[in-house]
Structure formats: C-alpha cells, structure tokens
Design an enzyme around this catalytic site. Structure first.
Site, mmCIF file in Angstrom:
data_model
loop_
_atom_site.group_PDB
_atom_site.id
_atom_site.type_symbol
_atom_site.label_atom_id
_atom_site.label_comp_id
_atom_site.label_asym_id
_atom_site.label_seq_id
_atom_site.Cartn_x
_atom_site.Cartn_y
_atom_site.Cartn_z
ATOM 1 N N ASP A 199 38.897 42.530 80.640
ATOM 2 C CA ASP A 199 39.162 43.315 79.205
ATOM 3 C C ASP A 199 37.967 44.003 79.043
ATOM 4 O O ASP A 199 38.106 44.890 78.224
ATOM 5 C CB ASP A 199 39.765 42.498 78.296
ATOM 6 C CG ASP A 199 41.065 42.247 78.434
ATOM 7 O OD1 ASP A 199 41.938 42.775 79.088
ATOM 8 O OD2 ASP A 199 41.508 41.148 77.719
ATOM 9 N N ASP A 223 36.226 46.056 74.817
ATOM 10 C CA ASP A 223 37.509 45.615 74.108
ATOM 11 C C ASP A 223 37.104 44.814 73.029
ATOM 12 O O ASP A 223 36.360 45.507 71.734
ATOM 13 C CB ASP A 223 38.217 44.734 74.876
ATOM 14 C CG ASP A 223 39.550 44.473 74.440
ATOM 15 O OD1 ASP A 223 39.919 45.397 73.647
ATOM 16 O OD2 ASP A 223 40.231 43.557 74.771
ATOM 17 N N ASP A 227 37.166 37.441 71.657
ATOM 18 C CA ASP A 227 38.562 37.177 71.574
ATOM 19 C C ASP A 227 39.147 35.938 72.022
ATOM 20 O O ASP A 227 38.514 35.083 72.904
ATOM 21 C CB ASP A 227 39.392 38.234 72.704
ATOM 22 C CG ASP A 227 39.393 39.727 71.821
ATOM 23 O OD1 ASP A 227 38.655 39.850 70.847
ATOM 24 O OD2 ASP A 227 39.806 40.661 72.673
ATOM 25 N N ARG A 279 39.417 44.301 62.477
ATOM 26 C CA ARG A 279 39.743 42.838 63.035
ATOM 27 C C ARG A 279 38.395 41.946 62.828
ATOM 28 O O ARG A 279 38.080 41.597 63.835
ATOM 29 C CB ARG A 279 39.889 43.218 64.453
ATOM 30 C CG ARG A 279 41.286 43.971 64.702
ATOM 31 C CD ARG A 279 41.812 44.022 66.350
ATOM 32 N NE ARG A 279 42.759 44.576 66.640
ATOM 33 C CZ ARG A 279 43.547 44.601 67.780
ATOM 34 N NH1 ARG A 279 42.995 43.976 68.844
ATOM 35 N NH2 ARG A 279 44.832 45.436 68.169
#
Length: 401
Positions: A199, A223, A227, A279
């Site tokens: 990613d 990205d 995460d 985010r």
C-alpha cells in the site's frame, strides 16, 4: 523512579503473547497507567527532566539510557503496554544502510536484523538513511531503536508488521514511503514469499498484536502513515509527530470485516501537525482511546469512523481550521444519522479552540467506554507541555536524552 512499579505490575499482569490479544479487563490497564502518572507527578518535584508524560518520565531521567536501552520496553502504556519487543534478546547493530536485498539480506543491514527468529534490540551505528527496495517484513519480538543516531527510513517501501507480535518502533523518521512492487520478500531466515504491490504505508500493521510505536516522526507517504487492519489489536501509538499527509491513520480494514471488532488501540501524547487533512484516526468496529493529543491542523476532520466503533476522546486539544465548514472534529463516514446516533462516541475534558466542536453520540456512560479506556487522562490545559517533545527526540550518545 517508575521502574519498580512497572516491573511489579508486569509480574502481576503477565501477558499472553498471541495474535488474539484483546484486553479482557481494561480497568487493570487504567489502574496501571494511573499509578505511573502519579509516580511521574511525584518525580516532577525533584527531577528536572520530569514532564508529567509517564512514558518519558519512566526512562528519560536516566543518564545511562544508552547502557540501559532495553529498559524502554517497561515504559509502554495503554493497550500496547505489553509490547516488549526485543527486550529479552541481544543488541543487534545496523552498520550497513545501502545493501538492501529483500530475499538474501546481508548481516549488518536492518532487514537482516528484523527477520531473525530470536528476540533482538536493533540499534544503529551512526546516522543513516535507509531506502528499502521492498517492504520491510518484521519478525516477532523485535525493537527498532533509533536513539543516538539520526535514522531515516525513506524513499522506498517502509515497515510491515504482518501476523507477528511484540514489536517496538522508537525514534525513527519515516517518510516519503512508496508502494512496493511484485517481488519475493523474506520474512524469516527460513521463509520468503511472493508479495503483491504494497500500500505504501509508513507502518502497516496487518493481523499484528502487542505493537508500540513511540517518538517517531512520520510524513508524506503514499497511503497511510500508520494503518492497523485485519484483526490487529493491543496497540499503542504515542509521542509521535505527524505532518504533511492526507489520510493519516486507518484503524480497521472495512465495514464488512468484523474481525476488527476486538481491536483496541491507544493514541496518546501525539502531535498532529501542519499539512494534515483527515483520519487522525479513522476507526471501524473496535475500541479506540484518543487521549492527550495535540491537534493543531486538519483540513477536513480530525476523528472519523464507520461500522459503530467506540471512540473515547479525553483530554485532547483541538485547534480548528479557519474555514467554517471544517470546524467539526468528528465525521461519520457515509452513514445516516438514525444509524450513527447509537454509536458510542464521547468527548470528555477536551479543549476546543477556534470554534472546534465534537459531535457525541450513543450512551453517555457505557460499558463500551470501559473497553476503550487504557489510561487516566491528564488535563487538556497541559497537553502542550506533554506533547512538546513529540516525534524523534534527537538523543545523542553520552548525554541525557
């Protein structure tokens, strides 16, 4: 010093190192960190390095930190507090920053260290920038400790923590991370396999547990910066400085992947700085404690989610952007109000500046919040001092960090 308290509690609350690592009694986590914070407060009276940040006050007052590096592992807090990394292993020194071979890594390289089967505490011989050819697949019980050197992992694929446990990443600059290619990559001395395009995350946690990311500086990746997906849990993300990025942190893979329902993540003492868009984090399904962070920039929103996550926001400082339409801290992703109004999202003791506002939902007092509590929040009025040293510390050998 806080050390005896940590050792005592670690003995009383012994972790079970499995990939299913939900904290069964979060009250024990809260009690553990509350005691360490009280110890930190007492230390402030006679230790000039005392800051009230319980992680830093656990180890930074030690002038001999360089000789006692592995003591850091006893200073974790929150849901990732049992992440011991390579505490019980040998010191491995990275001396070669250039010769990255994804399949047959050479001794002295970072990749050679992180794939070994035994616990290792990995440090760096000197300042270096490591441009990886493919994603760095870590093995269990490893610490990457950048203290004492200016270490950058940048310009190529970055770090992947996949189906492994007990990882600490501390004091590293991680930026400009790219996607990997279709290639073979080794993840242990006796195994390598074909990897599809990665990613491009700074740190990708995939089915990992007992992970602690502390005092790193992260920016500008393809990205996410950090995460965590596919059943990852028992994670603490603390004291990091994040800048210049769009989708900062995704916690939970998709609305349909119910495997993430047991995810528990602590996000504490971080500085979300300039150039960030959204985010911080974006959550799904699980339990998320967002505590004592400093939000000085967002363009769209700060905290978002879908699929009914429990979000417990405590003692943060939120400085809204000047645009009227982006004052709201929270965002429910593509969900009608009649559905999200039952989600348990609360703001407790947060400081709202420049018109910032948090839209709560769900029960004001809920058992879900107990499962999303991992430490006792400090007052939001002192968040600036608690997070003043977020990011890489710039420690140098022979001096106090």
């Amino acid at each position: 010093m806080a050390m005896p308290i940590f050792l005592l509690l670690l003995g009383l609350i012994a972790p079970t190192f499995t990939l299913s690592s939900e904290v069964q009694d979060p009250k024990l986590v809260v009690q553990h960190v509350h005691r360490s914070i009280n110890e930190s407060r007492r230390n402030m009276g006679f230790l000039s390095c005392g800051t009230g940040n319980p992680i830093d006050d656990c180890w930074r007052c030690d002038k001999g930190w360089e000789k006692n590096r592995q003591r850091l592992a006893d200073c974790a807090i929150g849901f990732g507090k049992h992440a011991i990394g390579g505490r019980d292993g040998k010191i491995y020194v990275v001396t070669d920053s250039k010769n990255d071979d994804p399949v047959n890594p050479k001794p002295g390289t970072l990749r050679y260290g992180v794939i070994q089967n035994e616990p290792l505490w990995i440090i760096f011989a000197h300042d270096m920038t490591i441009k990886l050819k493919e994603e760095l697949m870590m093995n269990s019980f490893k610490t990457i400790d950048g203290r004492g050197a200016d270490v950058h992992i940048a310009g190529g694929p970055c770090i992947t923590i996949q189906y492994v446990t007990n990882i600490i990443i501390h004091g590293v600059n991680i930026h400009d991370c790219k996607q990997g290619g279709n290639a073979d990559v080794r993840d242990s001395p006796d195994h390598y396999g074909w990897r599809t395009i990665s990613d491009g995350d700074g740190i990708s946690i995939f089915g990992g547990s007992h992970v602690w990311v502390d005092h790193c500086s992260l920016a500008n990746c393809h990205d996410g910066l950090i995460d965590a997906i596919h059943g990852s849990t028992a994670i603490t993300i603390s004291n990091n400085y994040m800048t210049h990025h769009d989708k900062v942190m995704l916690l939970g893979h998709s609305d349909s992947l119910t495997q993430d329902k047991n995810m528990q993540v602590t996000i504490a003492f971080n500085h979300f700085g300039e150039g960030l868009v959204q985010r911080m984090p974006r959550c799904r399904h699980g339990y998320f404690h967002v505590v004592n962070n400093d939000y000085t920039h967002w363009e769209m929103y700060a905290i978002g989610g879908s699929a009914s996550p429990t979000i417990n926001s405590q003692g943060n400082r939120f400085l809204a952007p000047n645009r009227h339409e982006n004052k709201e801290v929270t965002k429910r992703e593509e969900t009608p109000e009649d559905e999200w109004k039952s989600w348990n999202w609360r703001s407790e003791g947060d400081l709202m500046l420049n018109g910032a506002y948090f839209t709560p939902s769900g029960a004001g007092a809920s058992k879900s919040y107990a499962r999303a509590s991992s430490l006792s929040a400090r007052p939001s009025s002192i968040v600036g001092s608690i997070t003043a040293n977020a990011g890489v510390l710039g420690c140098r050998r022979g001096s106090r960090c």
